[in-house]
Design a protein around this motif. Structure first.
Motif, PDB file in Angstrom:
ATOM      1  N   LYS A  45       0.834  -1.204   0.000  1.00  0.00           N
ATOM      2  CA  LYS A  45       0.000   0.000   0.000  1.00  0.00           C
ATOM      3  C   LYS A  45       0.865   1.249   0.000  1.00  0.00           C
ATOM      4  N   GLU A  46       1.884   1.257   0.875  1.00  0.00           N
ATOM      5  CA  GLU A  46       2.762   2.419   0.958  1.00  0.00           C
ATOM      6  C   GLU A  46       3.580   2.578  -0.318  1.00  0.00           C
ATOM      7  N   ARG A  47       3.938   1.480  -0.926  1.00  0.00           N
ATOM      8  CA  ARG A  47       4.725   1.541  -2.155  1.00  0.00           C
ATOM      9  C   ARG A  47       3.926   2.225  -3.257  1.00  0.00           C
ATOM     10  N   LYS A  48       2.653   1.902  -3.326  1.00  0.00           N
ATOM     11  CA  LYS A  48       1.820   2.534  -4.349  1.00  0.00           C
ATOM     12  C   LYS A  48       1.708   4.039  -4.104  1.00  0.00           C
ATOM     13  N   HIS A  60      15.678   7.855  -4.013  1.00  0.00           N
ATOM     14  CA  HIS A  60      15.737   6.614  -4.788  1.00  0.00           C
ATOM     15  C   HIS A  60      14.890   5.544  -4.121  1.00  0.00           C
ATOM     16  N   ASP A  61      14.669   4.454  -4.835  1.00  0.00           N
ATOM     17  CA  ASP A  61      13.898   3.334  -4.280  1.00  0.00           C
ATOM     18  C   ASP A  61      14.603   2.695  -3.096  1.00  0.00           C
ATOM     19  N   LEU A  66      15.034   0.486   2.362  1.00  0.00           N
ATOM     20  CA  LEU A  66      15.882   0.446   3.554  1.00  0.00           C
ATOM     21  C   LEU A  66      15.103   0.840   4.797  1.00  0.00           C
ATOM     22  N   SER A  67      14.279   1.880   4.693  1.00  0.00           N
ATOM     23  CA  SER A  67      13.505   2.311   5.872  1.00  0.00           C
ATOM     24  C   SER A  67      12.509   1.243   6.303  1.00  0.00           C
ATOM     25  N   TYR A  72      10.814  -3.222  10.009  1.00  0.00           N
ATOM     26  CA  TYR A  72      10.256  -4.549  10.222  1.00  0.00           C
ATOM     27  C   TYR A  72      11.279  -5.544  10.749  1.00  0.00           C
ATOM     28  N   THR A  73      12.553  -5.309  10.496  1.00  0.00           N
ATOM     29  CA  THR A  73      13.588  -6.124  11.130  1.00  0.00           C
ATOM     30  C   THR A  73      13.582  -5.897  12.633  1.00  0.00           C
ATOM     31  N   ALA A  74      13.379  -4.657  13.053  1.00  0.00           N
ATOM     32  CA  ALA A  74      13.289  -4.369  14.485  1.00  0.00           C
ATOM     33  C   ALA A  74      12.059  -5.039  15.101  1.00  0.00           C
ATOM     34  N   PHE A  75      10.925  -5.007  14.397  1.00  0.00           N
ATOM     35  CA  PHE A  75       9.720  -5.676  14.898  1.00  0.00           C
ATOM     36  C   PHE A  75       9.942  -7.182  15.042  1.00  0.00           C
ATOM     37  N   ILE A  76      10.542  -7.785  14.040  1.00  0.00           N
ATOM     38  CA  ILE A  76      10.807  -9.224  14.092  1.00  0.00           C
ATOM     39  C   ILE A  76      11.791  -9.552  15.199  1.00  0.00           C
TER      40      ILE A  76
END
Length: 126
Positions: A45-48, A60-61, A66-67, A72-76
């Motif tokens: 959704k955010e990508r769109k 850049h993409d 990266l953000s 989500y790495t922190a959440f995991i």
């Protein structure tokens, strides 16, 4: 010259009750599924929405990915710690260290997120 071999001791994977232990670990692994599904939906959704705005701002993409990847790495990481604490405190798995269980859960969570994002990107492109 002769070669002599020595059998080294390895710590076995010991569990209490086979069926209850396997079911408990299965439920712990299933905790990741709703989270990773939510992640994949959020990212797509955010990508769109943000893709065009980011290009207008000159980003850049890689900044976008990266953000989201770090968040989500922190959440995991946090969820893996909690599940590992639950598994070690209930002593479902005996003679296996905290870091081994945490590493397995953390890598499993990262692989789930990356696979969901990959599948959603493939679904959107087709």
């Amino acid at each position: 010259m002769s070669v002599t071999a020595i059998n080294m001791k390895t710590l076995p994977f010991i569990s209490k009750d086979i069926f209850q232990c396997e079911m408990f670990i299965l439920y712990c692994l299933l905790y990741f599924s709703p989270f990773t599904y939510f992640v994949s939906l959020n990212i797509t959704k955010e990508r769109k929405k943000c893709k065009e705005l980011m290009k207008m701002m000159g980003l850049h993409d890689s900044a976008f990915w990266l953000s989201w990847g770090l968040m989500y790495t922190a959440f995991i990481f946090i969820i893996s710690i909690f599940i590992t604490i639950i598994i070690t405190s209930t002593q479902v798995i005996l003679m296996t260290g905290f870091m081994v269980i945490f590493t397995l859960l953390f890598l499993y969570g990262l692989s789930l997120v990356s696979s969901y994002v990959y599948l959603h990107c493939l679904h959107l492109s087709s």
